[in-house]
Design an enzyme around this catalytic site. Structure first.
Site: not given
Ligand code: GCO
Ligand code: MN
Ligand code: MN
Length: 388
Positions: A58, A89, A182, A184, A218, A221, A246, A256, A258, A288
């Site tokens: 990024d 972080m 993390e 998912k 998260e 997730h 998150d 997903d 978000d 996130d």
């Molecule tokens: C997603 C993830 C990412 C991670 C991020 C930090 O579903 O894409 O949540 O957003 O949190 O890559 O490691």
């Molecule tokens: Mn995340």
């Molecule tokens: Mn995510």
């Protein structure tokens, strides 16, 4: 509190990739022009965030030359010092580049696994330089579409070897840095390894330095997996493993999404905020999430302010709930303990076990007691709806 303004002590953070999302999705092109990391830091400062987190890519595009890299870092540091934002972080993008198409640490190709370690170490160095105390691992491509391709036991061993290696690297450098893993369940892979926070907690216990490693659960997730997020967070808190979180939102059973924190399920968000506040979680409240694809950058600011504002509103509701005499009365009643069972229960002893085996219980009498949870939940709903 009534203005619900974010303050540094709330530790509200956003990733560069969150407010920096340009609205690209698998079906459509970006709807917003890309902003530079410096512009995003200023945007976050304007809305009142405390910190900004980043993936290596990024901040520094993967093909940057060393000179470009140095300039980007210099500009980013200046933006941080101009705005007062901190970097609590950092994390690695181990999913975007085609080299990671079959995973990073769990790839079948040893060159890919080695490159992944290198990429993480390089960015750990930068994260620490920028002040990060937590390093997140989200294994975006660690999984399969077909289980013909990888053996899950081998994949678990490879994942362990990588995290152990990186823990040793951090120790070797004498960095003050903890890892947060993390989970998912799927997306972008068909199925991902260590699919939930509970899987991660089990995996962490098998590492060489489990004390250095916790979780980054998260909302979206766990909801994608159909799970109760507060329960997962509660288990992590109990294990002293909630190193990061998150926050976002998500309809159950969807891709997903978000969404902005608290956008879909305010009741689940309420119990989450209450849990974090009751247990005095002192890490970042990291959002996130990203703004709808329909928005311009004014909409992105509304999105970011909304995440923080909803958190603070729910924090106030949690304090109200905790102070509500009727609610607390029901809880006191259902948790009442006359002490008569302590001679049988608690820490095991042979005497207690023998005595307990002799004891008779009046099952129908015990079971006949109503627990008043209907009233308790309605009172909760009324707190949330603002009539209490
Ligand atoms: C997603 C993830 C990412 C991670 C991020 C930090 O579903 O894409 O949540 O957003 O949190 O890559 O490691
Ligand atoms: Mn995340
Ligand atoms: Mn995510």
């Amino acid at each position: 509190m009534t203005e619900y303004l974010p303050k540094p002590e709330h530790k509200f953070t956003f990733g560069l990739w969150t407010v920096g999302s340009t609205g690209r999705d698998p079906f459509g092109e970006p709807t917003r022009a890309k902003k530079s990391p410096v512009e995003l830091v200023h945007l976050l400062a304007e809305v009142g965030a405390y910190g900004v987190n980043f993936h290596d890519d990024d901040l520094i595009p993967i093909n940057s030359t060393p000179t470009e890299r140095a300039t980007i870092i210099k500009d980013f540091k200046k933006a941080l010092s101009d705005t007062g934002l901190v970097v609590p972080m950092a994390t690695t993008n181990l999913f975007g580049d085609p080299i990671f198409k079959d995973g990073a640490f769990t790839s079948n190709d040893p060159k890919v696994r080695a490159y992944a370690l290198q990429k993480v170490m390089v960015n750990i160095d930068l994260g620490v330089e920028l002040g990060a105390k937590v390093y997140v691992f989200w294994g975006g491509r660690e999984g399969t579409e077909t289980d013909a391709s990888k053996d899950p036991v081998t994949s678990t061993k490879r994942m362990r070897e990588a995290i152990n290696y990186l823990c040793d690297y951090v120790k070797d450098q004498k960095y003050d840095l903890k890892f947060a893993l993390e989970a998912k369940p799927n997306e972008p892979r068909g199925d991902m390894y260590n699919a939930t926070t509970g899987h991660m907690l089990g995996f962490i216990a098998t590492l060489d330095h489990p004390e250095m490693v916790g979780v980054n659960p998260e909302v979206a997730h766990e909801h994608m997996a159909g799970l109760n997020f507060a329960h997962s967070v509660g288990q992590a808190l109990d294990a002293n493993k909630l190193f990061h979180i998150d926050l976002n939102d998500q309809s159950f059973g969807r891709y997903d999404q978000d969404f902005r924190f608290g956008m879909v399920n305010q009741k689940a968000a309420f119990f989450l905020v209450k849990l974090l506040e009751d247990y005095k979680y002192d890490g970042s409240r990291h959002f996130d999430a990203h703004a709808y694809r329909t928005e311009d950058y004014e909409g992105v600011k509304h999105f970011a302010r909304g995440c923080m504002r909803t958190y603070l509103i729910l924090k106030e509701k949690a304090a109200r709930w905790n102070a509500d005499k009727e609610i607390q009365g029901i809880l006191a009643e259902v948790n009442a303990d006359d002490g008569s069972m302590s001679k049988f229960t608690g820490k095991y002893s042979a005497d207690k076990a023998n005595a307990l085996k002799q004891q008779t219980f009046d099952r129908p009498a015990i079971a006949s007691r109503g627990l008043d949870y209907e009233r308790l939940d309605q009172l909760t709903v009324e707190v949330l709806l603002g009539v209490r």
